[in-house]
Design an enzyme around this catalytic site. Structure first.
Site, PDB file in Angstrom:
ATOM      1  N   HIS B   6      39.335  52.392  50.774  1.00  0.00           N
ATOM      2  CA  HIS B   6      39.786  51.013  50.147  1.00  0.00           C
ATOM      3  C   HIS B   6      40.587  51.530  48.716  1.00  0.00           C
ATOM      4  CE1 HIS B   6      38.580  46.790  48.282  1.00  0.00           C
ATOM      5  NE2 HIS B   6      40.037  46.918  48.224  1.00  0.00           N
ATOM      6  N   HIS B   8      44.576  50.484  46.795  1.00  0.00           N
ATOM      7  CA  HIS B   8      45.666  49.720  46.891  1.00  0.00           C
ATOM      8  C   HIS B   8      46.716  50.693  45.994  1.00  0.00           C
ATOM      9  CE1 HIS B   8      43.574  46.469  48.655  1.00  0.00           C
ATOM     10  NE2 HIS B   8      42.656  46.534  47.674  1.00  0.00           N
ATOM     11  N   ARG B  71      49.019  46.485  47.034  1.00  0.00           N
ATOM     12  CA  ARG B  71      48.318  45.920  45.775  1.00  0.00           C
ATOM     13  C   ARG B  71      47.893  44.759  46.238  1.00  0.00           C
ATOM     14  NH1 ARG B  71      49.916  45.989  39.304  1.00  0.00           N
ATOM     15  NH2 ARG B  71      47.863  45.454  38.631  1.00  0.00           N
ATOM     16  N   SER B  73      46.353  41.954  44.803  1.00  0.00           N
ATOM     17  CA  SER B  73      46.417  40.790  43.707  1.00  0.00           C
ATOM     18  C   SER B  73      47.868  40.610  43.821  1.00  0.00           C
ATOM     19  CB  SER B  73      46.038  41.078  42.412  1.00  0.00           C
ATOM     20  OG  SER B  73      46.705  41.933  41.873  1.00  0.00           O
ATOM     21  N   HIS B 178      40.614  40.608  52.830  1.00  0.00           N
ATOM     22  CA  HIS B 178      40.796  40.611  51.114  1.00  0.00           C
ATOM     23  C   HIS B 178      41.642  39.759  51.049  1.00  0.00           C
ATOM     24  CE1 HIS B 178      41.317  42.733  47.451  1.00  0.00           C
ATOM     25  NE2 HIS B 178      40.733  43.798  47.814  1.00  0.00           N
ATOM     26  N   TYR B 194      37.649  37.216  44.775  1.00  0.00           N
ATOM     27  CA  TYR B 194      37.304  38.420  45.689  1.00  0.00           C
ATOM     28  C   TYR B 194      35.925  38.188  46.107  1.00  0.00           C
ATOM     29  CZ  TYR B 194      41.750  40.849  44.451  1.00  0.00           C
ATOM     30  OH  TYR B 194      42.919  41.469  44.166  1.00  0.00           O
ATOM     31  N   HIS B 223      34.100  45.223  48.474  1.00  0.00           N
ATOM     32  CA  HIS B 223      33.394  44.975  47.306  1.00  0.00           C
ATOM     33  C   HIS B 223      31.895  44.786  47.700  1.00  0.00           C
ATOM     34  CE1 HIS B 223      37.324  42.659  47.146  1.00  0.00           C
ATOM     35  NE2 HIS B 223      37.661  43.681  46.303  1.00  0.00           N
ATOM     36  N   GLU B 284      38.172  51.235  45.492  1.00  0.00           N
ATOM     37  CA  GLU B 284      39.244  50.460  45.008  1.00  0.00           C
ATOM     38  C   GLU B 284      39.877  51.066  43.766  1.00  0.00           C
ATOM     39  OE1 GLU B 284      38.528  46.293  44.672  1.00  0.00           O
ATOM     40  OE2 GLU B 284      40.454  45.855  45.263  1.00  0.00           O
ATOM     41  N   ARG B 290      38.784  49.480  35.484  1.00  0.00           N
ATOM     42  CA  ARG B 290      39.575  50.871  35.071  1.00  0.00           C
ATOM     43  C   ARG B 290      38.794  51.406  33.995  1.00  0.00           C
ATOM     44  NH1 ARG B 290      45.951  49.977  36.177  1.00  0.00           N
ATOM     45  NH2 ARG B 290      45.437  48.534  38.105  1.00  0.00           N
TER      46      ARG B 290
END
Lengths: 342, 342
Positions: B6, B8, B71, B73, B178, B194, B223, B284, B290
């Site tokens: 996973h 992106h 990505r 989102s 997703h 999500y 997730h 992810e 982050r």
């Protein structure tokens, strides 16, 4: 004492459902609209519906007092307009009040509000006032999505909801954030919509500064907080990205989780990551999951067994979860109990 | 080998976002609509965006291969119509393909589909075919809610989606379920939408007999499965109420969970309740969370640390989570690796 902070009157006599069906028919055919006085349920019928169900299981499982509100999935705020919701909430709350009068040692009420999609929440205040002042209710259930799965109201942090919060603070009562039936075919009511709403409500609080405006406002997020404790690291990290304080400072003076998590590993996770002061015992019995777990031989929703079996909680912690935290979060309950030397 | 299922392309050069903004402007002003060929990103720019981000962290953390898709989102299927989504998906997938060509040992593609609200999913098949046949992609991302938080498509169990499933089975590729950005102000994208989508998708499978129609269909719920493992008792109990088989028989030949759960207690819960064969390593990274966890001093999304620290998983279990399960769920990946003696 063991206080179950999350019980609904799911076992009301059939006459209630019949009355509701007549009311729904009356939306299209006003001549058929029933009056509140058309609903006749005797005290004996109420006693029977409780003694053979909730009270029987409370005695078997060893809990003492249930904070009792109308059946969540039947609130169905999306049906009809404010007048329909208002009549329905009044009928449902009165039944919970009567149950609490018949079993004053075992039940205390929490109110359903007459919410309706797109209607100003301040219209709910008369019913809220009646339930607190006349009925002695100690909390409310607040539905963040009265549309029933279409999520068209503003987030809980919006000023839209402030009239309710002002009354909650005035009366020092908490709200359980609890949706009702989903009428969106994407969302199964108890398997998706309830848990999604819990997660959504928590995140609405996290992204806002709601509790700066209302430092004494208290929300209980039911069903163990939806996905929140399982993803506690994610939420801590998101708060950090958003430059919010640590969650314990940002939210945990105001947000509490119940123990409606129906297996031991889930309860263990909850109690491992969420501070014990923020966990309130609950079962939502008799509710969505009524069966016996073949892996344990016990009822899934007999959550007291999981607390008892916990090696994470000390005896003092368990007392907080069972009783002390509920007295803190529901001060009117604490006062009522103390008035009876309990 | 450690496969992260996973990832992106969240770090694409700014030119991509600029192109997208021009495309969005072009919805109202067709003269401003850019062509795909107007987007110019050199191989050096791609290399730089990967080497200084994902690949750097993969090397630091010790993972080898990432299944890499556009990505999430930014998919934003709710923007514009099918033609807008189609051009956007083509541009985004091509970039992932180029990354996989530049770093063939470290990245392999998974496709974004050109979904659009209310549009028949079979319109996505040409892009899917191109990605599998020409680009060597090994999976797809399927958005159960292309409306972006309004949930207006039918559930995943509906025949609406069957054209996609037929192609997935034909090519023996799985779908990660997703969603993309929420444009519903109730739902924070990565903190609510999500996770809600994950829970919702699982329950849509649970209430249906989808996998009777498609015994080889495979879904990865990202997730960590949203709220599902935390409420595994609830889901087992709901399946029982609905007279479905045990979840291990009803769903676990077809439904898998990734490890994007950003704290040790969450990973421990996941690995305690979900059979090890149904767990695929993922981070992810670089994604929603982050930062560095002040409680551990490590990145929240460095999920390999939680797997390494697990006392629940044996060494053989960890190998399944890191590699073997991904090879099972993504057979085209397994074949591509074996062709290179990996």
């Amino acid at each position: 004492m063991i206080i179950d902070c999350h019980g609904h009157y799911t076992t009301a006599p059939k006459a209630l459902e019949d009355w509701r069906n007549r009311q729904i028919a009356g939306i299209k055919d006003p001549a058929a609209m029933p009056k509140a006085s058309d609903l006749r349920i005797s005290d004996d019928e109420l006693r029977e519906s409780i003694e053979s169900n909730q009270l029987k299981l409370m005695r078997q499982r060893g809990s003492d007092l249930t904070i009792f509100s109308p059946r969540a999935s039947f609130m169905a705020h999306h049906i009809g307009d404010f007048n329909v919701s208002s009549a329905w909430a009044a009928v449902c709350n009165e039944l919970c009040y009567r149950v609490a009068r018949l079993f004053p040692d075992n039940f205390v009420g929490a109110a359903m509000l007459p919410q309706s999609p797109g209607v100003d929440p301040k219209t709910c205040i008369p019913e809220l006032e009646k339930c607190v002042r006349q009925y002695g209710f100690v909390g409310i259930n607040l539905n963040p999505d009265p549309s029933g799965g279409h999520w068209q109201e503003p987030p809980l942090s919006d000023r839209h909801w402030y009239p309710i919060y002002e009354k909650m603070v005035e009366h020092d009562i908490p709200a359980m954030i609890h949706v009702s039936t989903s009428c969106n075919p994407c969302f199964h009511t108890t398997g998706a919509h309830y848990l999604n709403a819990d997660t959504t409500a928590f995140m609405q609080c996290l992204t806002s500064d709601l509790f700066k405006d209302f430092p004494r406002l208290r929300f209980i997020i039911p069903h163990g907080g939806g996905a929140v404790p399982y993803h506690w690291g994610r939420f801590r990290g998101l708060a950090q990205e958003l430059k919010k304080p640590l969650l314990k400072d940002h939210l945990l003076h105001n947000v509490f989780f119940d123990t409606c998590v129906y297996h031991q590993p889930g309860i263990d996770l909850l109690t491992r990551v969420i501070p014990v002061d923020n966990i309130l015992f609950a079962s939502e019995m008799i509710g969505a999951v009524r069966g016996i777990d073949p892996e344990t031989g016990n009822y899934y929703d007999d959550t007291k067994r999981y607390i008892e079996a916990s090696t994470i909680l000390s005896a003092a912690d368990k007392r907080k979860v069972y009783e002390d935290n509920a007295r803190e979060v529901f001060p009117r309950l604490d006062a009522a109990l103390k008035a009876k030397d309990r």
